[in-house]
Motif scaffolding. Sequence first.
Motif, short mmCIF file in Angstrom:
data_model
loop_
_atom_site.label_atom_id
_atom_site.label_comp_id
_atom_site.label_asym_id
_atom_site.label_seq_id
_atom_site.Cartn_x
_atom_site.Cartn_y
_atom_site.Cartn_z
N GLU A 222 -12.10 -11.22 3.76
CA GLU A 222 -12.89 -12.45 3.74
C GLU A 222 -13.39 -12.76 2.33
O GLU A 222 -13.41 -13.91 1.91
CB GLU A 222 -14.05 -12.40 4.71
N ARG B 45 -22.25 -16.16 0.98
CA ARG B 45 -21.47 -15.29 1.87
C ARG B 45 -20.69 -14.28 1.03
O ARG B 45 -20.63 -13.10 1.36
CB ARG B 45 -20.52 -16.14 2.73
N THR C 54 -15.10 -16.12 8.75
CA THR C 54 -15.47 -15.77 10.12
C THR C 54 -16.96 -15.94 10.33
O THR C 54 -17.72 -16.07 9.38
CB THR C 54 -15.09 -14.31 10.44
N GLU C 55 -17.35 -15.89 11.56
CA GLU C 55 -18.77 -15.97 11.91
C GLU C 55 -19.35 -14.58 12.14
O GLU C 55 -20.52 -14.45 12.48
CB GLU C 55 -18.95 -16.84 13.16
N THR C 56 -18.53 -13.54 11.96
CA THR C 56 -18.98 -12.18 12.15
C THR C 56 -20.07 -11.85 11.15
O THR C 56 -19.91 -12.11 9.95
CB THR C 56 -17.81 -11.18 11.96
#
Length: 80
Positions: free
Chosen positions: A17, A41, A2-4
């Motif tokens: 994630e 990430r 995700t880009e969260t």
Amino acid sequence: MTETPVSEMSFEAAMRELEQVVSRLETGNVPLEESIALYERGASLKKRCEHQLKAAEEKVAAITQDAGGNAVGTAPFETE
């Protein structure tokens, strides 16, 4: 992925994630640059999860201990 922002993720979302990141890295079919980004990430997600777990442990300890550090309102866990 995700880009969260990791700092805004719940524990559950970060764990989901992180599992996806690990799975993708384990395949070995990811280009080097993407692997590096995934690793970064993943490291951030791991740190977020560790921080949230520590905070939860501290809350539980505060709830179950009196001012003197003695356990209160708890009973041993019994299994049948």
